[in-house]
Design a protein around this motif. Structure first.
Motif, PDB file in Angstrom:
ATOM      1  N   THR A  29       0.797  -1.120  -0.147  1.00 22.35           N
ATOM      2  CA  THR A  29       0.104   0.038   0.114  1.00 22.35           C
ATOM      3  C   THR A  29       0.821   1.092   0.117  1.00 22.35           C
ATOM      4  OG1 THR A  29      -1.635  -1.060   1.394  1.00 22.35           O
ATOM      5  CG2 THR A  29      -1.858   1.262   1.083  1.00 22.35           C
ATOM      6  N   GLU A  30       0.742   1.964  -0.989  1.00 21.19           N
ATOM      7  CA  GLU A  30       1.401   3.264  -1.084  1.00 21.19           C
ATOM      8  C   GLU A  30       0.518   4.306  -0.907  1.00 21.19           C
ATOM      9  OE1 GLU A  30       4.205   5.815  -4.431  1.00 21.19           O
ATOM     10  OE2 GLU A  30       3.203   3.840  -4.951  1.00 21.19           O
ATOM     11  N   ILE A  31       0.922   5.306   0.043  1.00 18.60           N
ATOM     12  CA  ILE A  31       0.009   6.414   0.491  1.00 18.60           C
ATOM     13  C   ILE A  31       0.755   7.838   0.188  1.00 18.60           C
ATOM     14  CG2 ILE A  31      -0.982   7.410   2.551  1.00 18.60           C
ATOM     15  CD1 ILE A  31      -1.811   4.802   3.518  1.00 18.60           C
ATOM     16  N   MET A  32      -0.215   8.931  -0.341  1.00 25.19           N
ATOM     17  CA  MET A  32       0.229  10.276  -0.236  1.00 25.19           C
ATOM     18  C   MET A  32      -0.899  10.845   0.229  1.00 25.19           C
ATOM     19  SD  MET A  32       0.880  12.448  -3.559  1.00 25.19           S
ATOM     20  CE  MET A  32       2.494  12.171  -3.994  1.00 25.19           C
ATOM     21  N   VAL A  33      -0.651  11.762   1.233  1.00 26.30           N
ATOM     22  CA  VAL A  33      -1.620  12.843   1.531  1.00 26.30           C
ATOM     23  C   VAL A  33      -1.459  14.257   0.908  1.00 26.30           C
ATOM     24  CG1 VAL A  33      -2.392  13.825   3.636  1.00 26.30           C
ATOM     25  CG2 VAL A  33      -1.415  11.567   3.737  1.00 26.30           C
ATOM     26  N   TYR A  34      -2.673  14.806   0.529  1.00 24.09           N
ATOM     27  CA  TYR A  34      -2.785  16.031   0.021  1.00 24.09           C
ATOM     28  C   TYR A  34      -3.271  16.864   1.188  1.00 24.09           C
ATOM     29  CZ  TYR A  34      -4.412  20.136  -2.500  1.00 24.09           C
ATOM     30  OH  TYR A  34      -4.767  21.500  -2.879  1.00 24.09           O
ATOM     31  N   GLU A  35      -2.435  17.902   1.455  1.00 26.69           N
ATOM     32  CA  GLU A  35      -2.840  18.850   2.643  1.00 26.69           C
ATOM     33  C   GLU A  35      -2.450  20.140   2.206  1.00 26.69           C
ATOM     34  OE1 GLU A  35      -4.273  20.796   4.941  1.00 26.69           O
ATOM     35  OE2 GLU A  35      -4.436  18.974   6.013  1.00 26.69           O
TER      36      GLU A  35
END
Length: 265
Positions: A29-35
Motif C-alpha cells: 500500500t502506497e500512500i500520499m496525503v494532500y494537505e
C-alpha cells in the motif's frame, strides 16, 4: 484482495493522520496525503505529505479518501477531480459525518464510491483501543473497496453497520444532534459553582467532552438539515414538562415519566 494499492488521502488533520498512519501499515500500500496547509513536500512516517497538486497528479491513485472537514469536503474534492483523467478507474471515498452533499457530488460526477462514517474520534474514543466502536458504511459503496475497508476495520474490532445516504443523515440528526444539543443547553446553565453529587458531575463530564471537540465538528453535527426538527421535538417536551411543573400535576408527571421509561428502559 486488492494488490498494489495507491491511496490518496485528502486532509492531514486528526482523522486524516490516523488513516494515513494505519493504512500505511498494510502490505503493498502506497500512500500520499494532500494537505493544503503543508508548505513543503515531505515524508511523514511511511507516507508522503504534499500541498503540490502536480505531485498529486503524478501519483495517479487507485483510491481517494477525503478526510477534510465537512465544510471543506466538496471543495477538497474539487481540487482533485479535474486532475483525474480516467475517473472510471478510480474509487472515491469520504468519512463525512453528514452525507447529503457528498451524495450529490458522487451522483453528479457519476463516480464509484465508498462512503463511510467512523463513529469514533480522538476526543471521546481511545484511538489505541477501538474495540466496540462503530463505523457506518453507505449502501451502494463499490464492493472491492468496501470489502477492503471492512477487513481493515475488523482488525480494530469495530461494529459494522450499513445505511443509505438518507438513512444515515436521519440517524445522525437523532443520535448526534440530540445529545450535542442537550449537552450545549446544559453547559449554557453551568457556572463555576462547585456542586457535590454524581449526577451533575456525569452530565458535566459529557458536556466538557462535547465542548472539547473542534468547532468544525460541532457545526457539522448541528448544521445537519434535519437538526431543526429535533430541536422542535426537544422544545415540545420542555414546554410539556414546564406545564407539568407549573401546575404541579403529579398524575400527568407520572404519565410523562412512564413514557420516558418506555423509551429508555
Amino acid at each position: 484482495m486488492l494488490e498494489n494499492k495507491k491511496l490518496l488521502i485528502i486532509g492531514h488533520g486528526r482523522m486524516g493522520k490516523w488513516f494515513a498512519k494505519e493504512l500505511s501499515k498494510i502490505e503493498n500500500t502506497e500512500i500520499m496525503v494532500y494537505e493544503i496547509q503543508k508548505q513543503n513536500f515531505q515524508k511523514s512516517g511511511n507516507y508522503v505529505v504534499t500541498n503540490d497538486l502536480r505531485k498529486v497528479s503524478e501519483f495517479i491513485p487507485t483510491f481517494i479518501l477525503n478526510c477534510a472537514s465537512l465544510s471543506n469536503t466538496i471543495n477538497a474534492f474539487g481540487d482533485i477531480i479535474d486532475l483525474i483523467k480516467d475517473k472510471k478507474n478510480i474509487v472515491f471515498g469520504d468519512i463525512a459525518s453528514i452525507k447529503n452533499d457528498v451524495k450529490k457530488f458522487y451522483q453528479s460526477h457519476n463516480l464509484r464510491y465508498v462512503s463511510f462514517h467512523p463513529m469514533f474520534g480522538p476526543t471521546f474514543a481511545n484511538m489505541g483501543n477501538l474495540k466496540g466502536e462503530n463505523v457506518i458504511f453507505i449502501s451502494g459503496s463499490e464492493n472491492k473497496y468496501f470489502e477492503f475497508f471492512k477487513s481493515f476495520f475488523s482488525k480494530y474490532d469495530l461494529k459494522i453497520h450499513s445505511l443509505s445516504f438518507d438513512e444515515h443523515d436521519k440517524m445522525m440528526a437523532y443520535s448526534l444532534s440530540v445529545p450535542f444539543i442537550s449537552s450545549l443547553v446544559f453547559a449554557g446553565r453551568v457556572d463555576k459553582t462547585i456542586v457535590p453529587g454524581t449526577t451533575f458531575a456525569k452530565h458535566l463530564s459529557i458536556a466538557k467532552g462535547v465542548l472539547m471537540e473542534d468547532t468544525d465538528l460541532i457545526s457539522e453535527i448541528l448544521f445537519n438539515s434535519l437538526t431543526v426538527e429535533e430541536i422542535g421535538r426537544i422544545n415540545s417536551n420542555l414546554e410539556y414538562l414546564k406545564h407539568i411543573i407549573m401546575t404541579k400535576d403529579k398524575e400527568e408527571l407520572e404519565k410523562f415519566l412512564n413514557k420516558l421509561r418506555n423509551n429508555v428502559l
